[in-house]
Design a protein around this motif. Structure first.
Motif, PDB file in Angstrom:
ATOM      1  N   LEU A  95       0.811  -1.221   0.000  1.00  0.00           N
ATOM      2  CA  LEU A  95       0.000   0.000   0.000  1.00  0.00           C
ATOM      3  C   LEU A  95       0.844   1.270   0.000  1.00  0.00           C
ATOM      4  O   LEU A  95       0.350   2.326  -0.385  1.00  0.00           O
ATOM      5  N   TRP A 113       1.012   3.150  -3.315  1.00  0.00           N
ATOM      6  CA  TRP A 113      -0.297   3.731  -3.621  1.00  0.00           C
ATOM      7  C   TRP A 113      -0.543   4.989  -2.788  1.00  0.00           C
ATOM      8  O   TRP A 113      -0.962   6.015  -3.318  1.00  0.00           O
ATOM      9  N   ILE A 114      -0.258   4.912  -1.483  1.00  0.00           N
ATOM     10  CA  ILE A 114      -0.429   6.076  -0.598  1.00  0.00           C
ATOM     11  C   ILE A 114       0.471   7.216  -1.067  1.00  0.00           C
ATOM     12  O   ILE A 114       0.046   8.374  -1.118  1.00  0.00           O
ATOM     13  N   ARG A 136       1.481   7.840  -4.008  1.00  0.00           N
ATOM     14  CA  ARG A 136       1.024   8.402  -5.269  1.00  0.00           C
ATOM     15  C   ARG A 136      -0.181   9.325  -5.109  1.00  0.00           C
ATOM     16  O   ARG A 136      -0.309  10.304  -5.829  1.00  0.00           O
ATOM     17  N   ILE A 137      -1.070   8.996  -4.160  1.00  0.00           N
ATOM     18  CA  ILE A 137      -2.295   9.796  -4.036  1.00  0.00           C
ATOM     19  C   ILE A 137      -2.161  10.952  -3.041  1.00  0.00           C
ATOM     20  O   ILE A 137      -3.078  11.754  -2.911  1.00  0.00           O
TER      21      ILE A 137
END
Length: 107
Positions: free
Chosen positions: A38, A41-42, A44-45
């Motif tokens: 994760l 992903w974290i 990137r956002i």
């Protein structure tokens, strides 16, 4: 830096600055996989970064860490401090897995 990783990475994100970085350096296997999968992903956002650190300690790296701590750039969070005579209570507290920082023993 999280050396125990008893809690989810999501518990730490609100405590980071908007551009802060969470680095897991040890802890439970399930948390390691959570951060490994994760984290990208974290990162990137949001502007926050989530990473795992795996390394073999050496004298040069330990000196760099010492210098960063002395400069106040890395500040350990002491959850509780126990007297040397209270070591059994400190170990019991650690076993409860409710620790939010370091448990120190005062000698």
């Amino acid at each position: 830096m999280d050396a125990a990783a008893y809690r989810s990475v999501f518990d730490y994100l609100p405590r980071l600055t908007p551009e802060g970085t969470y680095v897991m350096v040890g802890g439970a296997t399930a948390r390691f996989f959570q951060v490994m999968f994760l984290g990208p992903w974290i990162s990137r956002i949001s502007r926050q970064k989530v990473k795992c650190l795996a390394s073999k300690p050496n004298q040069e790296d330990l000196t760099i860490l010492k210098d960063l701590m002395e400069a106040g750039k890395i500040v350990p969070f002491i959850d509780r401090c126990y007297k040397l005579s209270e070591v059994p209570a400190a170990i019991h507290y650690l076993e409860q897995r409710q620790v939010r920082g370091k448990v120190a023993i005062s000698i």
